[in-house]
Design a protein around this motif. Structure first.
Motif, PDB file in Angstrom:
ATOM      1  N   PRO A   1      35.190 -10.117 -71.470  1.00  0.00           N
ATOM      2  CA  PRO A   1      35.087 -11.422 -70.812  1.00  0.00           C
ATOM      3  C   PRO A   1      34.226 -12.397 -71.597  1.00  0.00           C
ATOM      4  O   PRO A   1      33.429 -11.975 -72.438  1.00  0.00           O
ATOM      5  N   GLN A   2      34.413 -13.679 -71.304  1.00  0.00           N
ATOM      6  CA  GLN A   2      33.567 -14.710 -71.876  1.00  0.00           C
ATOM      7  C   GLN A   2      32.135 -14.326 -71.547  1.00  0.00           C
ATOM      8  O   GLN A   2      31.837 -13.925 -70.436  1.00  0.00           O
ATOM      9  N   LYS A   3      31.262 -14.436 -72.534  1.00  0.00           N
ATOM     10  CA  LYS A   3      29.934 -13.835 -72.402  1.00  0.00           C
ATOM     11  C   LYS A   3      29.192 -14.358 -71.176  1.00  0.00           C
ATOM     12  O   LYS A   3      28.888 -15.526 -71.052  1.00  0.00           O
TER      13      LYS A   3
ATOM     14  N   MET B   1      40.325 -10.843 -75.659  1.00  0.00           N
ATOM     15  CA  MET B   1      38.936 -11.186 -75.949  1.00  0.00           C
ATOM     16  C   MET B   1      38.696 -12.667 -75.720  1.00  0.00           C
ATOM     17  O   MET B   1      39.385 -13.511 -76.271  1.00  0.00           O
ATOM     18  N   ASP B   2      37.689 -12.966 -74.909  1.00  0.00           N
ATOM     19  CA  ASP B   2      37.388 -14.344 -74.563  1.00  0.00           C
ATOM     20  C   ASP B   2      36.127 -14.800 -75.291  1.00  0.00           C
ATOM     21  O   ASP B   2      35.016 -14.433 -74.912  1.00  0.00           O
ATOM     22  N   GLU B   3      36.299 -15.554 -76.330  1.00  0.00           N
ATOM     23  CA  GLU B   3      35.201 -16.073 -77.148  1.00  0.00           C
ATOM     24  C   GLU B   3      34.181 -14.985 -77.515  1.00  0.00           C
ATOM     25  O   GLU B   3      33.003 -15.099 -77.202  1.00  0.00           O
ATOM     26  N   PRO B   4      34.647 -13.943 -78.208  1.00  0.00           N
ATOM     27  CA  PRO B   4      33.722 -12.845 -78.517  1.00  0.00           C
ATOM     28  C   PRO B   4      32.645 -13.231 -79.535  1.00  0.00           C
ATOM     29  O   PRO B   4      31.669 -12.510 -79.663  1.00  0.00           O
TER      30      PRO B   4
ATOM     31  N   LYS C   1      42.125 -21.460 -71.189  1.00  0.00           N
ATOM     32  CA  LYS C   1      42.189 -20.262 -72.033  1.00  0.00           C
ATOM     33  C   LYS C   1      41.769 -19.014 -71.260  1.00  0.00           C
ATOM     34  O   LYS C   1      42.455 -17.988 -71.288  1.00  0.00           O
ATOM     35  N   THR C   2      40.634 -19.130 -70.560  1.00  0.00           N
ATOM     36  CA  THR C   2      40.163 -17.991 -69.772  1.00  0.00           C
ATOM     37  C   THR C   2      41.152 -17.667 -68.661  1.00  0.00           C
ATOM     38  O   THR C   2      41.459 -16.494 -68.394  1.00  0.00           O
ATOM     39  N   THR C   3      41.686 -18.711 -68.041  1.00  0.00           N
ATOM     40  CA  THR C   3      42.662 -18.514 -66.967  1.00  0.00           C
ATOM     41  C   THR C   3      43.883 -17.749 -67.495  1.00  0.00           C
ATOM     42  O   THR C   3      44.414 -16.869 -66.807  1.00  0.00           O
TER      43      THR C   3
END
Ligand SMILES: Nc1ncnc2c1ncn2[C@@H]1O[C@H](COP(=O)(O)OP(=O)(O)OP(=O)(O)O)[C@@H](O)[C@H]1O
Ligand SMILES: [Mg+2]
Lengths: 263, 290
Positions: free
Chosen positions: A85-87, A167-170, A45-47
């Motif tokens: 970014p992912q926190k 948004m990555d896992e906000p 997902k992040t990729t």
């Protein structure tokens, strides 16, 4: 306008040293869409988000945004993509205030060798108002709670005046009522500012009432479409390797995945 | 401290400083150099502290020393070779980490010992013992010549100008480089530029503070300032005040008490650092100074 494709993956494959993170992804995201991206840990997902930003290039196939190959994105293109970014770990002692953090969203548009002007300050204050954090402008960032920091990060992205929000896992690590208000905030921003939003999350149930489409990822794109279509017991149990129960309650689809903690 | 409470001591101090010290041309130079060096080191130090580049500073100063020894061996300007050695170090180290071959700290570690090995080799190859070389190791601000002074002023001005011009980008990069890249800041060459400024700062300070001690002048004022504030601008201000103050105090004290200038400066700035830790409003809400 609403049907213009803004992000296009065609047969994109991305591998790190040994591991293939994304395999043969083809996906088109239209302007103004709100797409939720779900999948287990390490599913890419992040990729996926990073490839849109040109931080990682596809090995084969292509990733395009604004009709431009992502690794060729120029700075003015990037300025139109807001990224949360992912926190990561924010050093609580890092000397930066809320106002300064949000102002960083303007830096790219301001350009080299120039200072923020009055208009930039206005945009920053507006962004802080949008996320209801304007009372904290001089507070050190490290003094805020996780949820408040996340709001500031959203404000920083908004100050960019983006067309696309990634948004990555906000909402990870935030209490449930705050999660709900964050999701409503994001949903409002999507509607009011006509933003294209891609949101990565583990919380299927929280996100599915708000999104236009869900994308189910595990290296490959297993399913994409309206939540009711994507959330089938068969596909989900195949991906998560756990027993999955999908129920329909109060018009919404509700998913319970085995002993999976995040859902 | 007791010295300052006795009138006779104050008188001798003023006499020594005001009349005697300032009458020597080399002391005037030493004071100006210490102000410039204190300022440049403490400003660059803020980025070094916030971006965790501490080790690269240490590595680069030893590389610069390798350049100095080669200069004495082949009879070429030690300073120019110091500049070359430290720049090449940050180029290679920066390149390796950007390409993902090796973590910054690891490649700095390699260069650290490689350049020191070269320095030992070059010294061994020299026919005669050369005391000046050791000046570059431990620093002697009194040996700063007019030529050195020019280089200190020019390079110092370059570093400060670059920091001023790209201040907002450097701020963003130190805060979060990936986010800066994603939002369209050209972080590639800007981080590289920052590394080069660190190398130049070290070269400027090499002769007066020494390869072993320069590092303290970069890291310690910024580390002290970090204890005191949550604002980036204030951190620069405090760091500069502590850096320049300590640098000048080091020269004056070393002259007055006849001590080595580099060591005196480092001891002074370290004392300031420990005071800021004790009184830091970040860790001791009881003493809150804000
Ligand atoms: N920098 C990297 N180097 C090597 N492999 C990586 C790197 N980043 C990710 N990977 C690998 O790529 C795969 C996908 O990672 P990614 O971070 O995109 O997953 P994710 O879906 O965001 O996971 P999570 O839910 O834990 O955030 C994983 O198997 C991971 O091990
Ligand atoms: Mg992730």
């Amino acid at each position: 306008m609403k049907n213009d494709v803004i992000i296009r993956f065609s047969h994109a494959t991305i591998a790190y040293q040994q591991r293939t993170a994304l395999e043969d992804i083809s996906l088109e995201i239209r302007q103004g869409e709100f797409v939720g991206i779900i999948g287990p840990n390490g599913s890419g997902k992040t990729t996926l988000l990073k490839s849109i930003l040109g931080l990682i290039c596809p090995d084969t196939g292509s990733v395009q945004i604004f009709d431009c190959a992502c690794h060729k994105l120029r700075c003015h293109h990037k300025a139109k993509i807001g990224y949360i970014p992912q926190k990561g770990q924010i050093d609580p002692n890092f000397p930066v205030t809320v106002m300064e953090t949000v102002m960083m969203g303007r830096y790219s548009s301001i350009g080299l060798l120039r200072r923020p002007a009055k208009r930039d300050r206005e945009l920053v204050l507006n962004a802080l108002k949008e996320v209801e954090m304007d009372g904290y402008r001089d507070t050190p960032l490290g003094h805020l709670s996780g949820g408040q920091q996340q709001r500031v990060m959203i404000a920083r992205a908004l100050a960019q005046q983006p067309e696309v929000l990634l948004m990555d896992e906000p909402t990870t690590g935030i209490d449930t009522p705050t999660q709900q208000s964050m999701i409503h905030l994001i949903s409002d921003l999507h509607r009011n500012l006509a933003l294209t939003v891609l949101l990565v999350t583990h919380d299927v149930n929280m996100i599915s009432p708000h999104v236009d489409r869900l994308a189910l990822l595990k290296a490959r794109l297993f399913a994409v479409g309206p939540p009711a279509e994507v959330l089938s017991e068969k596909t989900l149990s195949e991906i998560y390797g756990k027993q999955v129960i999908v129920t329909t309650q109060e018009g919404g689809t509700y998913v319970i995945i085995g002993d999976y903690h995040h859902v | 401290m007791e010295l300052f409470t006795k009138p006779s001591a104050i008188e001798t101090f003023y006499e020594a400083v005001m009349f005697e010290m300032l009458s020597y041309e080399f002391m005037q130079r030493a004071l100006i150099a210490s102000v410039v060096i204190g300022l440049v080191c403490s400003i660059i130090g803020v980025f070094v502290i916030l971006k965790n580049l501490t080790f690269i500073g240490a590595g680069t100063s030893h590389a610069a020393f390798g350049g100095v020894t080669l200069g004495y061996l082949i009879g070429f300007s030690p300073l120019y070779l110091a500049i070359l050695f430290s720049l090449v170090t940050v180029w290679v180290v920066g390149y390796l980490s950007r390409k993902g071959y090796l973590k910054l700290d690891a490649s700095v570690g390699i260069f650290y010992s490689l350049t020191m090995a070269l320095a030992v080799l070059f010294i061994g190859l020299m026919k005669a013992y050369n005391a000046e070389i050791y000046g570059y190791l431990f620093g002697s601000i009194l040996s700063v010549t007019n030529m050195d002074m020019k280089i200190i002023l020019i390079l110092g001005a370059i570093v400060l100008l670059i920091v001023y011009l790209f201040f907002k980008e450097f701020h963003f990069i130190t805060f979060d480089e990936e986010m800066a890249t994603a939002s369209g800041i050209p972080t590639g060459w800007l981080s590289f530029l920052l590394l080069n400024m660190i190398a130049l700062t070290i070269v400027i300070s090499l002769k007066s503070v020494g390869a072993i001690l320069v590092f303290a002048l970069i890291v310690t004022p910024a580390a002290a300032a970090y204890q005191l504030t949550y604002s980036m601008i204030r951190m620069f201000l405090y760091s500069a005040l502590i850096g320049v103050g300590s640098s000048v105090a080091g020269v004056v004290l070393s002259y007055w008490l006849d001590l080595p200038s580099g060591a005196t400066t480092v001891l002074f700035v370290s004392a300031v650092f420990f005071l800021t830790v004790i009184f830091s409003p970040k860790r001791r809400p009881v003493f809150s100074l804000r």
